[in-house]
Design an enzyme around this catalytic site. Structure first.
Site, PDB file in Angstrom:
ATOM      1  N   CYS A   1      27.762 -26.234 -16.917  1.00  0.00           N
ATOM      2  CA  CYS A   1      27.551 -24.780 -17.649  1.00  0.00           C
ATOM      3  C   CYS A   1      28.541 -24.046 -16.737  1.00  0.00           C
ATOM      4  CB  CYS A   1      26.182 -24.314 -17.579  1.00  0.00           C
ATOM      5  SG  CYS A   1      24.880 -25.658 -18.047  1.00  0.00           S
TER       6      CYS A   1
ATOM      7  N   GLY B   1       3.714  -3.212   3.445  1.00  0.00           N
ATOM      8  CA  GLY B   1       4.886  -4.273   3.533  1.00  0.00           C
ATOM      9  C   GLY B   1       4.148  -5.324   3.916  1.00  0.00           C
TER      10      GLY B   1
ATOM     11  N   MET C   1      21.940 -26.398 -14.558  1.00  0.00           N
ATOM     12  CA  MET C   1      20.958 -27.272 -15.084  1.00  0.00           C
ATOM     13  C   MET C   1      19.810 -27.500 -14.195  1.00  0.00           C
ATOM     14  SD  MET C   1      21.944 -27.419 -18.193  1.00  0.00           S
ATOM     15  CE  MET C   1      20.567 -28.394 -19.212  1.00  0.00           C
TER      16      MET C   1
ATOM     17  N   CYS D   1       0.865  -1.229   0.044  1.00  0.00           N
ATOM     18  CA  CYS D   1       0.120   0.037  -0.096  1.00  0.00           C
ATOM     19  C   CYS D   1       1.054   1.327  -0.089  1.00  0.00           C
ATOM     20  CB  CYS D   1      -0.879   0.068   1.230  1.00  0.00           C
ATOM     21  SG  CYS D   1       0.291  -0.385   2.678  1.00  0.00           S
TER      22      CYS D   1
END
Lengths: 469, 1482
Positions: free
Chosen positions: B1110, B243, B487, B16
């Site tokens: 990777c 919050g 991955m 808000c």
């Protein structure tokens, strides 16, 4: 620190090969051994793939990346322990497996980088461990008092013996030959597998409590019923010894030899073992080997070493479709064998003594249901090859002994023993309670490593049946 | 009541705008009320608007009692008031009977309380001010008056009112619509589900001229649902909250646990339990808590600082007395962690506070006539600049208060002074607390090594595989950090597995997503704490020295020595040892009964430490998993009201990775000793597998603990939690696959939605492990969970699947695809969808009647994979393929080469991720879809890192960075800390590229549906729900394994929730995560997806072999590497392969549609009746219940898929439109020019639309030579100058809010205060938080201070400001920032490029910067002439641009102030290289 780019910086390298000129003079193994640095470098090329294609493709699913890592770190004993977890005979598989069709063929680095030299490393691990005095440690194994008879001391039998011993089960291995190993000893020429290696394995197995009863043929020296009575279970691993001959005209001619007979004769001669039959020596002869499998390769290379005048290998498909290991084909070519691809033998020629082989050219037809392309003869392309000796290496089929039927062990039409599927709770069990079977006699002639696999799995099944596992 | 589907209102979130206005001397006025109402209406954009344009999510006003007004209306209603009276507004049901009985209840309770009931008044409302939705749910609204007896003092009256209200609430809890807004002699509140502008129209009272008050708190709400619930509007009785309370679950649980120990001499809470609400809004629970503390005798300043303390531990600038105050209270109450901005009003104070992270904006100003006003945004109050004497903002952990009694405005320092004097906390702590540091520990207690057979038994018994040992344990101990992987997770979730799996595997970590931000626990370590205390929790109302008798540990992970030490302290409460191994002829539930009974008995007898251990294993015994035991004991003791009287210590073999510890702590363990981890590591050392570093004594245990601590902090921070106290018992997990019997008993109230393994199945698996463990011939499990291993866990991307897929796409042969799809579709049931069969009541139709491949391809996207993770070759091949197919590729995070714009290499989806790499105006306009990546499946709630070795020249150029230097993506988007922030970012994106659709990528978890609803209300056009199994280029393994849930759950929940809220028609829903074949598409469609994302499969099509390397940059297939040789020589991928793949899948879909008798995929979307659960395989799967995925119990008439073309924001941006239409010719012709406008805080994203237009014509910087100048006056709304393009000059006189110049690429932004300002500019905030976030260029001058995180991720902008908040220049990679004044804390965290000048007058900058990656150096007059003249030039420019007198003074005294300046530079950059940069720029 491991260098992830090592595979780019260091090329694939096999242990030094004995030069052709030297090696064809004798029957020693043609590959040397790595040194510690060399093996670490070669092992360090492994990418440690998340999908280890090598392990997947390996029939016994060796933990290849894991022991490559251990050997890279110089941890020989642990590597040997790990290698034995999946493979009871790693030093043998390291030597005789067609790695180029299995682990190394599947290796990610085989696409353009050169596969990791998995086979040579596997061999190195066990050889070195044994040299350092390592042996399987069964001190924690509780003896169960169970006894299992294994018929056949070939790869399946030895593998099963190893696993049974590790489960605390007494394994007694029967074989009609006077030496252990079956085809490992008699079928595979010493330049591929030094007989000393098999002997060392025998020592290790005996150290684990495995007993061998050699020169004993079941059904001849001991009845099958006695065998069953005296043991808690039986594992049949008797291989395939009925040679296929293709029904060619002229098989009866002098100078025509079945492949296995030829190979056994040679081993006996090299090892100076007693042989009931006359030795076959092809020195100075023109030799034609029919068949393109690994047995065929063993024969051509043996003939070269015997000092044949020429050696030709006749195969009905093209090189691409040859079942034999690429590496063996290359070795054979290096050693001077001439390959005649796309030739179908039609007849063995000669009167009493063989003089040649009539062959016809073939081409590959359309793929069949399995995708394999069958060769078709090319009309009008017949010709003759001159030969003093012809070796028939068309393969082998199972040859169940007579007592199978009376004991109630069922076989398929082709002679292969019927066993329960691998998905069954009790795989490799035959139709006779407490009797298991595995290896070539179940699946037909196949690789050493598949026999090892079946022996290993069957042993697990036996342990389960005995309520040990 | 159990919900039919997956939607659960418990997941609703809100957020808000808020504010406060107070007159220091407590002088009431009508103008205060009017100003509050006006301010509220100016923050309309922070709330949500329903489709009717009138219903909002609620707003309200809490005012100091309007005495005169109340007396007037009482008189009008013929109510005679006593001297002391209270009034309150009450919601009642419309049903007269129910309403009357509620009234009667209140009246009788009033009398029973000894108070005087004075009367009722009907509150006049105008229902026409209410939207239809709100009106439908509107309660009756009445006002009650209650009087006190003459002898009652004010606090006693307030207490009596509190008890009266609680009794009524309890008595009337089942009366629908009954709710007391407030009941107090001090305050009065109005609230309703209307838009702010309509509030005074709805409540006629609010419009009355005599309504005068001296202080007002107000609030405007943005909720994630559309079902109006009037009581949830804010403010509550004391506070309004912006919050979220991240730790709410833990706070609630602990309040439940401490029930009987929570007592005040003034109030008996026992009959009022539960004191705080256990469900509903977190704000409401916080309000309950604050109220309970206040009526119990605390004052507001005391209570609030105990509940929401600042991060005090590592603050060098706080004095030790105030630290002692915080420490003392933290021994007895866990913090309520934000993100929170809170405004409060009680009998004496009007106050505002921010939590320790300060993630919500709060700006204040003080006027000449002694009004203090605070609000989320500057510019909501009209005050003449000359009347402002002070302006500021609240920083992290700060609190301000107006003491209405004494007429003082108190700052944090003043409040600290009051608090620290309340008791001699420091002395108490000194004598009471024992800090157990390692030096005090007896070395003879060290661990004794197990022999190797014993170790093997333990490893087998507790499922520690060699893989886990070698990968997880070894990495933690060797590198002190978690192992990295890449991955995704392609194994079945635990309940789907056919193998025995660790109980921990059933637990998925909660993570912050949209409605609250995760924290960067590495770069913002200061706010984090693992401090753990042992001792009895004492009553918070009675401060006493004896209550400080506690043991304080620096972390909850114990060494064996420390544990022994604690257990042997005879004077410390005593312990009971409970063996977790039970006799094998007993059952698991019986064992739990015995354990709980034993614990209860001991704690009742006064034992402090409950010590659970699984160490005493035996062949005839079965161990209870420590997590089950901890959960059961914690829940049992909580129910018995004993939990706060003891601590739970655990000695266990099962805790090995950070997730394990997080689970144990999250379900109640106080501290843990992981002996098997230690033993396994010791064995590795003995065998030489972990090498000793030369000479160093090897402290493996310590290193392991460090690694685990780091991981644990990461898990806390993922959820935005700072302190382990707030995490303990907070149950921040979602369970996938455990039966209710287990959840209810051990993990009560943890979300678990599809049933699963029960006690019997858990026990059976443990018995299986026991059988193996004690059989010496069975080997330790080799593993297979992380990487494929024959005989190990099933992997869905196993070598066979990969090989078949590659064979198919390389040949283009559909028959080979069929072999692939057959292998996938007939795998052992592994994903949840494998338990759903597709069936149809329809007869099959001919294939040619089904829609063509092309129309199905349009629904396919490639998932976001960055260039950086992928090689340029792979990235481009993918884009080309998708473009040729008429599908869309996703750029991923990391920018895109401008050479790819406008041709077939361009990615149609451009991603906006938290690192904002390469997000420029041109990038944004070259997109059909702009995707905000809030989270990714492989590591939701975490940031990322592109290691330096992957940053080559090309990538560095695209990302505006330096080659070879690693790049950090922060965990949160620093402009999204809540749902209304997301709405703002969406608005920004729609402003700069009005043609693009905006997509928001979320990760599946319980509650994602609710978040999706909020996202639709924030005007997103597309939502992606990713499964936990998404891929990554690099993540900690535990993140890949343990966060997020299968997409089947999230997608179904989102679909159901959106449908229920009638929002489904506004948004296109996509899912991704492990989609492989047409069958996956069919099932996802039936569960509600209309679009499908594919990540791994197209990568595999391009040659990826799923090597999971990777992160090492050595990908041998050239797909996921930047290595030149690998890319050039070994990448074999072609766009055609990807095209084949997608055409195959589309064809597969068509064939399946034909078989189902459907002509289009549209006919299948959301039609769960086409799915039927099957029994699965094995006992665990058999106990799953997937019906919640299939049915939502709703009528099926609501649309099942997106109908609206676009989700257009309510705010039409009139000023922006005006500016563009006025300047369009000048832009098109590059003519330049000057324009002038007035601006207000409602004018948001000003500049973005212009920058989009400029970029479209001239690119990012093409108009730089022909600047177009906009002179603006006023308070600019959020995102002023967002993605400012070259040539655009925004010249603002006034002030601006958050996100100024975010993504700025060029041009200039100048902000100066009005010339007649009554305040000192250099001490005054002029721009809000997170300015220049992700800027790549341009210039920025502001004469005043900036908020938090100034220039975060700046990679090229030049900026001069006069002061900054915390975390300035965080993650900066380029550009130059000059701060001519004090900075906040943690300056330059994660700073790897560019440089900064900081003026350090107070000489304390050394304590305020983060030294990890930067050096600070003095600017000497010798050898640094370039910097010297650069700085001098900046001062000159700053003065010239803004008129700053401070800059002028500094320039005039340059020689004198020079020694006070620091040059800040990355450690990795040499001074020479900086000088080079300067020379080049000159």
């Amino acid at each position: 620190m491991h260098d992830p780019l090592k595979f780019l910086k260091i090329q694939r390298e096999m242990p030094r090969e004995v030069p052709v000129a030297t090696r064809v003079l004798g029957y020693g193994e043609i590959y040397g051994q790595f040194d510690a640095e060399g093996v670490a470098n070669q092992a360090g090329r492994c990418l440690d793939c998340g999908n280890p294609y090598c392990e997947w493709k390996c029939p016994v699913h060796n933990y290849i990346p894991n022991w490559l890592k251990l050997i890279e770190e110089g941890r020989i004993v642990e590597a040997a322990e790990l290698a034995h977890e999946t493979n009871p005979l790693p030093e043998i598989c390291g030597r005789v497996c067609p790695q180029d069709r299995l682990c190394e063929g599947a290796c990610t680095l085989n696409d353009g980088f050169g596969a990791v030299t998995i086979g040579a490393i596997e061999k190195y691990i066990t050889d070195e461990a044994i040299r350092l005095g390592w042996k399987p440690n069964l001190s924690a194994v509780k003896r169960t008092g169970k006894k299992v008879a294994i018929v056949g001391a070939g790869p399946a039998g030895l593998a099963a013996a190893d696993r049974l011993a590790r489960s605390g089960i007494d394994a007694i291995v029967y074989d009609r030959q006077s030496e252990v190993g079956g085809l490992l000893t008699f079928g595979i020429p010493p330049f591929k597998l030094d007989k000393e290696v098999v002997a060392k394995r025998r020592t290790l197995l005996e150290g684990m409590g495995v007993r061998f009863k050699l020169g004993v043929e079941i059904g001849r020296d001991v009845s099958f019923n006695d065998l069953r009575r005296d043991h808690d279970a039986v594992f049949l691993a008797m291989g395939t010894y009925r040679a296929l001959d293709g029904g060619l005209p002229g098989l009866h001619l002098a100078g025509v030899h079945p492949a296995l007979r030829y190979l056994i004769s040679n081993v006996n001669r090299v090892m100076s073992w007693r042989d009931d039959q006359a030795p076959i020596d092809l020195r100075g002869q023109r030799v034609v080997v029919l068949g393109g499998g690994d047995t065929g390769m063993d024969c051509v290379r043996t003939a070269i070493r015997q000092g044949a005048a020429s050696v030709q290998c006749v195969y009905r498909r093209d090189e691409e479709n040859m079942p034999g290991s690429r590496r063996e084909v290359k070795n054979a070519k290096d050693e001077g064998v001439e390959f005649l691809f796309n030739r179908q033998p039609l007849a063995i020629l000669g009167d009493q003594q063989v003089t040649g082989v009539r062959v016809i050219d073939t081409r590959l037809g359309p793929p069949d249901a399995k995708g394999r392309r069958r060769p078709e003869n090319v009309p009008g392309s017949e010709r003759e090859l001159l030969a003093d000796a012809v070796i028939i290496a068309f393969g082998f089929e199972a040859d169940p002994p007579d007592w199978f039927a009376s004991a109630g062990i069922q076989v398929q039409n082709n002679g292969r023993t019927i066993v329960r599927a691998e998905t069954d709770p009790l795989p490799f069990a035959t139709t006779l309670d407490g009797v298991f079977a595995g290896g070539d006699m179940v699946r037909g002639a196949d690789l050493v490593v598949t026999a090892v696999y079946e022996g290993r799995e069957a042993a697990g099944s036996i342990a389960k049946w005995l309520s040990v596992a | 009541m159990r919900q039919a589907g997956l939607y659960d209102p418990a997941f609703e979130k809100d957020s808000c705008g808020f504010g406060l206005i107070a007159q220091l001397d407590d002088k009431p006025s009508r103008s205060i009320v009017s100003a509050a109402l006006e301010a509220l209406s100016r923050m309309t954009h922070r709330g949500a608007v329903a489709a009717d344009g009138m219903s909002g999510d609620g707003c309200g006003l809490l005012m100091r009692r309007p005495e005169a007004f109340l007396r007037r209306i009482a008189a009008e209603s013929q109510i005679a008031l006593t001297d002391t009276f209270a009034s309150g507004i009450v919601f009642l049901p419309h049903d007269a009977l129910a309403a009357n009985s509620a009234r009667a209840q209140i009246e009788s309770e009033t009398r029973a309380a000894g108070l005087e009931f004075l009367g009722w008044r009907v509150v006049p409302v105008d229902t026409s001010a209410c939207g239809p939705e709100a009106d439908r749910t509107r309660p009756e609204i009445v006002q009650v008056f209650i009087g006190a007896r003459d002898d009652t003092d004010a606090p006693a009256f307030e207490r009596a009112l509190y008890q009266l209200r609680r009794r009524c609430e309890m008595a009337l809890s089942d009366v629908r619509d009954f709710y007391i807004i407030s009941l107090s002699a001090h305050v009065l509140a109005y609230k309703g589900m209307v838009m702010p502008a309509y509030l005074p129209k709805f409540y006629l009272d609010l419009a009355r001229p005599e309504l005068a008050s001296s202080a007002c708190v107000f609030h405007q709400r943005f909720s994630t649902n559309t079902m109006p619930r009037w009581p949830l509007a804010q403010p509550f009785r004391l506070l309004a909250h912006n919050g979220e309370i991240n730790s709410i679950q833990g706070n609630r649980n602990w309040m439940r646990a401490r029930g009987p120990r929570f007592r005040s001499p003034l109030v008996d809470y026992r009959e009022l339990q539960p004191v705080v609400s256990m469900e509903g809004s977190d704000s409401q629970t916080l309000d309950n808590m604050l109220e309970a503390l206040l009526v119990g005798g605390m004052d507001l300043l005391h209570a609030m600082r105990v509940l929401i303390p600042p991060a005090w531990r590592d603050r060098e600038d706080l004095d030790s007395d105030i630290k002692a105050f915080y420490e003392y209270y933290q021994l007895h109450m866990e913090p309520w962690d934000g993100p929170a901005g809170i405004v409060m009003l009680d009998a004496r104070y009007a106050a505002c506070t921010l939590d320790r992270n300060g993630l919500r904006p709060a700006r204040y100003l003080l006027t000449r006539d002694r009004h203090v006003v605070i609000s989320s945004e500057a510019g909501v109050f009209d005050v003449a600049p000359a009347d402002v004497i002070e302006k500021g903002r609240l920083g992290p952990g700060e609190m301000v208060a107006v003491d209405l009694l004494r007429g003082e405005f108190l700052k944090s320092r003043d409040i600290d002074a009051i608090n620290r004097a309340r008791a001699p906390y420091k002395r108490w702590l000194k004598t009471g607390v024992r800090y157990l540091s390692n030096s005090l520990i007896d070395p003879s207690l060290a661990i004794e090594p197990m022999d190797s057979p014993t170790l093997a038994v333990h490893q087998k018994l507790f499922g520690l595989s060699r893989e886990e040992r070698d990968t997880i344990l070894k990495s933690l101990a060797e590198s002190e950090s978690e192992a990295t992987g890449s991955m995704g997770d392609d194994t079945p979730v635990a309940v789907m597995s056919q193998k025995p799996r660790s109980l921990f595997d059933y637990f998925r970590q909660s993570f912050a997503q949209v409605t609250n931000p995760p924290i960067d626990s590495l770069r913002e370590q200061r706010v984090m704490s693992l401090m753990t205390q042992l001792g009895r929790e004492c009553n918070i109302f009675e401060a006493a020295p004896s209550y400080a008798k506690q043991i304080v540990l620096n972390s909850p992970i114990l060494s064996q020595r420390k544990l022994k030490q604690i257990l042997s302290m005879s004077d410390f409460g005593g312990h009971v040892e409970i063996d977790l191994n039970y006799s094998s002829d007993s059952t698991l539930p019986q064992a739990l009964d015995a354990i709980c009974a034993r614990a209860e008995e001991a704690v009742r007898g006064g034992t402090l430490l409950v010590f659970l251990t699984d160490r005493h294993v035996a062949p005839d015994k079965i161990p209870v998993h420590a997590l089950l035991a901890v959960g059961a004991v914690h829940q049992h003791l909580t129910r018995a009201g004993l939990r706060a009287a003891c601590n739970i210590l655990v000695e266990t073999a099962v805790a090995r990775d950070p997730h394990h510890f997080a689970c144990l702590i999250g379900f109640g363990a106080t501290a843990i000793q992981p002996y098997l981890a230690y033993q396994s590591l010791l064995a590795l050392v003995r065998s030489g597998q972990i090498k000793r570093r030369f000479g160093e004594p090897l402290e493996l245990g310590r290193s392991f603990r460090r690694g685990v601590r780091k991981g644990l902090l990461k898990i806390l921070s993922k959820m935005g939690i700072s302190c382990v106290d707030s995490y303990r018992g907070a149950q921040l997990f979602e369970i996938v696959g455990l039966a209710s019997e287990v959840v209810e008993r051990c993990f009560t109230n943890t979300p678990s939605r599809i049933e699963g393994a029960g006690f019997a199945e858990i026990e059976a698996e443990q018995r299986e492990l026991c059988g193996k463990a004690w059989n010496a011939t069975t080997l330790v499990d080799p593993g297979g969970l992380l990487k494929f291993m024959q005989g190990g866990e099933y992997h869905m991307y196993n070598p066979d699947v990969i090989a078949r897929l590659q064979a198919a796409v390389r040949s283009g042969d559909y028959a080979l695809y069929r072999e692939y799809s057959e292998a996938v579709d007939s795998r052992p049931p592994s994903a949840l969808r494998d338990l759903l069969d597709v069936h149809s009541p329809n007869a099959p139709i001919p294939l040619d009647e089904v829609e063509p491949i092309e129309s199905i391809l349009k629904r396919f996207d490639s998932a976001g994979m960055s260039l950086g993770a992928l090689s340029p070759e792979a990235h481009e091949a993918l884009a080309i393929a998708m473009n040729r197919l008429g599908a869309r590729s996703n750029s991923g995070e990391g920018g895109e080469d401008p050479a790819r714009y406008g041709n077939e290499k361009s990615s149609k989806i451009k991603q906006v991720a938290s690192g904002r790499f390469g997000v420029t105006p041109e990038y944004l306009i070259n997109a059909e879809v702009l995707q905000i990546k809030v989270a990714q499946g492989a590591k939701p709630g975490e940031g990322g890192q592109l290691p330096g070795h992957k940053v080559d020249e090309y990538i560095a150029r695209l990302r505006y960075a330096k080659p070879g230097i690693g790049l950090i993506s922060p965990p949160p988007h620093h402009d999204i800390y809540s749902i209304e922030d997301l709405a703002q970012l969406i608005y920004d994106l729609k402003e700069i590229n009005p043609d693009a659709l905006v997509s928001v990528k979320l990760v599946s978890h319980a509650g994602v549906g609710t978040i999706a609803a909020g996202v639709v209300k924030a005007y997103a056009d597309l939502i992606t729900i990713s499964g936990h199994d998404g891929g990554t280029g690099a993540s900690p393994l535990s993140s890949i394994k343990y966060a997020g849930t299968p997409w089947e759950l999230g997608l179904s929940e989102a679909h159901q929730t959106l449908k229920r809220n009638d929002l489904r028609k506004k948004v296109r829903l996509q899912t991704d995560g492990g989609l492989k074949t047409g069958l996956d598409v069919i099932k996802a469609a039936a569960l509600g997806a209309e679009s499908f994302g594919f990540g791994t499969a197209p990568m595999v099509a391009l040659g990826c072999k799923y090597l999971r390397i990777c992160h090492l940059n050595n990908c041998a297939t050239g797909v996921a590497t930047q290595h030149q040789t690998l890319r050039k020589l070994h990448f074999v991928g072609l766009p055609e392969m990807v095209e084949h793949y997608f055409r195959f899948v589309a064809q597969d879909v068509r064939e399946r549609l034909a078989a189902l008798g459907l002509r289009t995929l549209d006919q299948l979307i959301g039609r769960t009746e086409f799915l039927r659960p099957n029994a699965g395989a094995g006992p665990k799967q058999a106990r799953l219940d997937l019906t919640p995925l299939l049915g939502d119990g709703l009528a099926s008439d609501a649309p099942n898929c997106c109908i609206d073309e676009r989700n257009t924001p309510f705010d039409k941006g009139t000023l922006a439109a005006q500016m563009l239409s006025d300047s369009r010719p000048a832009i098109a012709t590059k003519a330049g020019g000057e324009f002038a406008y007035r601006i207000s805080n409602r004018d948001r994203s000003i500049g973005a639309r212009l920058s989009g237009e400029i970029a479209r014509h001239h690119g990012n910087l093409g108009m730089s030579e022909a600047p177009i100048v906009f002179k603006l006056t006023g308070s600019a709304g959020q995102s002023f100058g967002a993605w400012n393009a070259g040539g655009l000059v925004l010249d603002l006189t006034g002030e601006a809010n958050d996100y100024v110049g975010k993504g700025m690429a060029g041009g200039k932004i100048v902000i100066r205060p009005p010339s007649d300002a009554g305040f000192e500019p250099k001490n005054t905030v002029i721009v809000g938080n997170t300015c220049l976030y992700g800027a790549t260029g341009g210039e920025f001058f502001a004469s005043g201070r900036a908020g938090e995180r100034f220039a975060v991720r700046n990679s090229g902008a030049l900026a001069v400001i006069e002061g900054s908040g915390d975390h300035a220049c965080e993650y900066m990679t380029g550009g130059c920032v000059a701060v001519l004044g004090r900075t906040g804390l943690n300056f330059g965290a994660g700073f790897t490029g560019g440089f900064a000048y900081v003026l350090d007058i107070e000489r304390d900058f050394v304590d305020r910067y983060n030294p990890e990656l930067i050096d600070i150096v003095r600017i000497s007059t010798e050898g640094m002439e370039n910097h010297l003249s650069h700085l001098r030039e900046l001062l000159r420019r700053h003065h010239l641009e803004t008129g700053s007198t401070w800059a002028r003074e500094l320039r005039e005294d340059f020689r004198e102030v020079l020694p006070r300046f620091w040059l800040v530079k990355p450690k990795a950059a040499s001074l020479e290289s900086l000088t080079e940069t300067l020379k080049r720029a000159a």
